[in-house]
Design an enzyme around this catalytic site. Structure first.
Site, short mmCIF file in Angstrom:
data_model
loop_
_atom_site.label_atom_id
_atom_site.label_comp_id
_atom_site.label_asym_id
_atom_site.label_seq_id
_atom_site.Cartn_x
_atom_site.Cartn_y
_atom_site.Cartn_z
N LYS A 27 4.84 -11.33 11.79
CA LYS A 27 3.02 -11.47 12.41
C LYS A 27 2.15 -13.30 12.76
CE LYS A 27 1.42 -7.56 9.93
NZ LYS A 27 1.36 -6.75 8.27
N LYS A 31 7.21 -14.71 -5.13
CA LYS A 31 6.48 -15.04 -3.94
C LYS A 31 6.52 -15.73 -3.93
CE LYS A 31 4.36 -10.22 -2.44
NZ LYS A 31 5.30 -9.88 -1.44
N LYS A 65 -0.62 -13.10 0.85
CA LYS A 65 0.82 -11.95 0.83
C LYS A 65 -0.11 -11.70 -0.52
CE LYS A 65 4.20 -14.62 1.30
NZ LYS A 65 4.95 -13.93 2.24
N ARG A 66 0.61 -10.44 -1.12
CA ARG A 66 0.13 -10.56 -2.36
C ARG A 66 0.54 -11.70 -3.26
NH1 ARG A 66 -1.95 -5.18 -3.78
NH2 ARG A 66 -1.34 -5.74 -6.14
N HIS A 69 12.49 -0.49 -0.41
CA HIS A 69 11.70 -1.13 -0.28
C HIS A 69 11.52 -2.71 -1.55
CE1 HIS A 69 8.98 0.40 3.39
NE2 HIS A 69 9.26 1.53 2.79
N THR A 99 6.73 -8.81 6.26
CA THR A 99 6.36 -8.51 7.43
C THR A 99 4.85 -9.69 8.26
OG1 THR A 99 4.47 -6.95 7.01
CG2 THR A 99 6.80 -5.54 7.64
C1 F58 Z 1 7.69 -4.20 0.65
N1 F58 Z 1 6.90 -3.75 -0.67
C2 F58 Z 1 8.13 -5.52 0.08
N2 F58 Z 1 5.75 -2.78 -2.03
O1 F58 Z 1 7.88 -6.36 -0.91
C3 F58 Z 1 7.88 -6.27 2.13
O2 F58 Z 1 9.22 -7.44 1.35
C4 F58 Z 1 8.99 -5.96 2.66
O3 F58 Z 1 8.62 -6.29 4.26
C5 F58 Z 1 7.14 -4.16 2.45
O4 F58 Z 1 7.42 -3.37 2.09
C6 F58 Z 1 7.63 -3.41 4.07
O5 F58 Z 1 9.20 -2.90 4.66
C7 F58 Z 1 6.02 -2.94 -0.94
O6 F58 Z 1 4.95 -4.24 -0.10
C8 F58 Z 1 4.54 -2.32 -2.36
O7 F58 Z 1 2.88 -2.60 -2.18
C9 F58 Z 1 4.51 -0.66 -3.81
C10 F58 Z 1 2.88 -0.22 -3.77
C11 F58 Z 1 3.42 0.86 -4.63
C12 F58 Z 1 3.90 0.12 -6.03
C13 F58 Z 1 5.06 -0.47 -5.83
C14 F58 Z 1 5.34 -1.26 -5.09
#
Ligand code: F58
Length: 831
Positions: free
Chosen positions: A666, A560, A554-555, A363, A662
């Site tokens: 939405k 971003k 988003k975060r 990811h 994602t």
């Molecule tokens: C996200 N990663 C990607 N990681 O940033 C986003 O582009 C993608 O759409 C999504 O995954 C789904 O594939 C993400 O959310 C985390 O939250 C991790 C959690 C654990 C620690 C490292 C980051």
């Protein structure tokens, strides 16, 4: 009298009402007169849970055959959102329940609002896991989602004086009606200690692990029902508990504190979710969490496999195990240990089973997010696993050396061990070597994965790599959160779109239809009104529902580029201050998202946005034309109000950095137009909706690479662009920080000195694209037309499609109803 079974399973208004009253009395121990709203919620949840578990038992019966391959989805995070509304929708009883409660004088919407969502994830990755669980059940693939039952999920965000503060999330404080604890499904998980070689009774060399400590993992099951099908899968989350015998050992020696401490240490494993987004923490407790849930899940899958009458050597025939990023990658090693050390399989055979079992989804390409564990820490916690990692690596590198082109540099790059100090285990390499398939989450990302992070592996095993573009569930993110829109769509194209989202294409024919356009924009306006109410309630800011709702949720992360959006707002602000007569359409900028608690820049970006809001929203010259809102505590519950109300979706990450996104999907499904870079799934969204219906700007991923290679000097952009200079100088002046010029100095210095995410390089292109947005907004009919086309053409981004892709490309499972849905197959395994 109704038959007694119907009180637990019946779906008529009457049966539901009866069951609800019964649950209120016997499930919560309340009489209706004294019940609080939360009691009502609890009773209703129990009523629905009965109906779900009835179907779980049914599903397990029908899927119980030894030949059926199931999915074990391993994810350290899930973000299911509130369950009740979704379950009513999937079960098809929303109206029956509304009526049943109405008859008793209760309001369903008020009861729905009582639910506290399980925040067991950080963001996109956790939410994706939940969308996939919804789709697995909906396309009728038998699956168990395995994860961690964090006692404290992601923190609640409160904004005080414009800054983020974190409040612990106590989601279990009032109980959780959706889960069932299964103390009988429990596994022991070992940690620490040492290993010891020995010869078994056949004289074979073997290794045993003599651990320091052991904990117990207890299963908690939540049913996850598919949309209008009888398949009901489960989410099985593990809670860590002390093993009593351990307490007793210390207790018997009179060491009471030691006993209690051990107990606390065990339970700590599942206490809290690490709130980091896109950065690997490297803390021991985190590795413990990862191993703990991987081990429990594999032991559970092995137990089910054996219950089906099979032996460990055919494990992969029962289970396709998907690794959601590298967080569960240690499962590769644990399965080897279970097969070799505990089930006596020869190494080669165990390795074949392991590779045939696992597949890995990546990811992220961000280097700081790639997990590495120092060999020292890894070996101290999992001594046997470190040996197995070394052995996997030895055999793997030997195989590579056998190929003529392998030089030492290639070997060093491929190795599971990074030799730099501290030496560490590269989890992405481990996951890749231990899996038969590796995928990225959008076309661009999957390509970049092969070109960068896993380049050498892609050359070694080109056939192992594929792409599965992410998707989102249209049930939660359209039908549930945008009911009026769903009804309008259904009135025109029938209700098949919720199961086959590409049917939305049939809406294209109405894109210019004035009546349809009118209904479409009325719904959008109503959703904006609803969100405006929430905004007022949560922030005290009044916004105009007829303004352009420009949303970035988003975060908060530098890549971003929320601060790029901030530069745009400042540009408009300064322009309006200079010339109040200028025509700038009314806009409401809405931001939402959490920052990792220790992420300095992200926290400052939140403060920047709120400071701009304070200034803009109170300035008599601009406040009726621009509004800036930071919506606190963005989570799934809040998201369901935000996406339906957006006109413009901000997807403005530096190209090459966002794996997929994602939220972008939405928004599009709910009729927002996107302003975005060619990053992640934006590329595919643009392809689907048409370039003319998408506001594209910015450098492409190859251009970003090239510019960086050439030498990027942000100051040149600053020097050459008067507007940009004015905005940056304004930020640096202290005007925003109430005279404190230091407040945003770190952001200014970062942008002028280094600007790792190329805001300055993309600034003008972004401003120009925003001008195109404003121009289109001035023409409501064209805007609405494009809005309709965005929804109509976003059908590809259903998570049902993603799951079907996984089934076909990776799991080799045929979705669809099981061979026999007849009730005769009830004697399935008890999971
Ligand atoms: C996200 N990663 C990607 N990681 O940033 C986003 O582009 C993608 O759409 C999504 O995954 C789904 O594939 C993400 O959310 C985390 O939250 C991790 C959690 C654990 C620690 C490292 C980051």
């Amino acid at each position: 009298m109704k038959q007694s079974t119907n009180i637990r399973t019946g779906l008529t208004t009457e049966e539901i009402r009866e069951a609800f009253c019964d649950n209120l009395r016997c499930g919560t121990g309340k009489v209706e007169r004294f019940a609080t709203r939360h009691d009502l919620y609890f009773a209703l949840a129990l009523t629905i849970r009965d109906r779900l578990f009835d179907r779980t038992v049914e599903s397990l019966g029908t899927y119980g055959g030894a030949n059926a391959r199931r999915v074990g989805y391993l994810s350290a995070e899930y973000l299911p959102g509130p369950h009740l509304g979704n379950n009513l929708l999937n079960l098809g009883v929303t109206e029956a329940v509304r009526e049943a409660l109405g008859g008793l004088g209760h309001d369903l919407d008020e009861i729905l609002a009582e639910e506290e969502e399980p925040g067991l994830g950080n963001g996109g990755l956790g939410r994706l896991a939940s969308c996939y669980m919804d789709s697995l059940a909906s396309v009728e693939v038998p699956a168990i989602g395995y994860g961690i039952r964090y006692e404290f999920g992601i923190f609640d965000q409160v904004i005080r004086d414009g800054w983020q503060h974190e409040v612990t999330d106590k989601w279990l404080r009032r109980g959780n009606p959706w889960e069932i604890a299964r103390p009988e499904i429990a596994y022991e998980v070992k940690f620490g200690g040492r290993t010891e070689p020995y010869k078994d009774k056949d004289g074979r060399f073997r290794v045993r692990w003599l651990p320091d400590t052991e904990v117990k993992g207890i299963a908690y099951d939540t049913p996850l029902l598919g949309y209008r099908v009888s398949t009901c899968n489960i989410l099985r989350l593990w809670k860590a508990e002390a093993i009593e015998s351990f307490d007793f050992a210390a207790f018997n020696h009179g060491d009471y504190y030691r006993a209690v401490q051990d107990k606390m240490a065990s339970e700590n494993i599942t206490k809290v979710l690490y709130p980091n987004d896109e950065v690997a923490v490297g803390k021991e407790l985190r590795l413990k969490q990862q191993f703990f849930f991987s081990s429990c899940s594999l032991q559970d899958m092995l137990r089910i496999h054996r219950l089906l009458g099979s032996t460990p050597a055919t494990f992969h025939q029962s289970w396709a195990v998907q690794l959601n990023d590298t967080h569960p990658a240690v499962a590769v090693v644990e399965l080897m240990r279970l097969l070799v050390d505990e089930h006596d399989l020869p190494w080669e055979e165990a390795w074949k089973v392991t590779q045939a079992t696992f597949a890995y989804t990546n990811h992220t390409l961000l280097p700081e997010a790639l997990e590495k564990w120092s060999v020292e820490l890894f070996g101290a916690l999992l001594p046997r696993h470190l040996e197995i990692v070394y052995e996997i690596n030895r055999r793997f590198l030997e195989e590579v050396r056998g190929k003529s082109s392998a030089d030492d540099r290639l070997i060093a790059r491929l190795s599971l061990i990074e030799e730099n100090k501290p030496r560490s285990v590269r989890m992405a390499h481990l996951a890749t070597v231990g899996s038969h398939a590796v995928n990225g989450v959008a076309e661009l990302h999957s390509e970049l994965l092969k070109e960068t992070v896993l380049h050498d592996f892609a050359r070694l095993w080109p056939g192992k790599f594929c792409n599965v573009t992410n998707g989102v569930t249209p049930r939660r993110f359209v039908a549930l959160s945008n009911r009026a829109l769903a009804e309008l769509i259904t009135s025109r194209v029938g209700d098949g779109w919720l199961k086959e989202l590409t049917k939305l294409r049939e809406l294209e024919q109405f894109a210019d239809d004035p009546e349809f356009q009118k209904q479409w924009s009325e719904i959008k306006l109503a959703n904006k009104l609803r969100l405006s109410g929430l905004i007022l309630q949560r922030t005290g800011i009044g916004v105009a529902p007829d303004s352009l709702f420009d949303v970035q949720v988003k975060r908060i992360h530098e890549y971003k580029r929320q601060h790029l959006a901030a530069l745009h707002i400042l540009t408009l602000y300064l322009r309006l201050r200079r010339d109040p007569e200028i025509d700038v359409p009314k806009r409401t900028f809405i931001f939402g998202g959490k920052s990792a608690p220790g992420y300095f820049m992200a926290k400052r970006i939140i403060k920047l946005i709120t400071a701009i809001g304070d200034m803009v929203n109170s300035d008599p010259v601009v406040r009726d034309r621009l509004k800036v809102v930071f919506f606190p505590d963005f989570n799934v519950t809040n998201a369901q109000f935000v996406y339906p109300a957006a006109n413009l979706s901000e997807q403005i990450s530096t190209a090459g950095k966002e794996a997929s996104g994602t939220g972008n999907m939405k928004f599009a499904l709910n009729g927002a137009l996107t302003i975005g870079t060619l990053d992640g799934a934006n590329v595919e969204i643009r392809e689907e909706v048409g370039a003319e219906n998408f506001f594209l700007f910015g450098l492409t991923a190859p251009e970003v690479t090239e510019l960086k290679a050439r030498g990027y000097h942000p100051r040149e952009y600053y020097n050459q662009n008067e507007n940009l200079r004015e905005v940056i100088d304004f930020m640096a002046s202290g005007a925003l920080g109430g005279g404190d010029a230091e407040l945003f100095r770190p952001i200014v210095d970062n942008l002028l000195g280094d600007d790792p995410f190329l805001l300055l390089a993309d600034y003008q292109a972004y401003i120009d694209a925003q001008e195109r947005v404003s121009a289109l907004w001035r023409d409501p009919r064209s805007w609405t037309r494009q809005s309709i086309l965005n929804s109509a053409r976003a059908g590809k981004f259903s998570s049902d499609r993603s799951i079907r892709d996984y089934c076909e490309r990776i799991w080799k499972i045929q979705p669809g109803a099981p061979p026999s849905t007849a009730k005769t197959a009830r004697q399935g395994v008890r999971q």
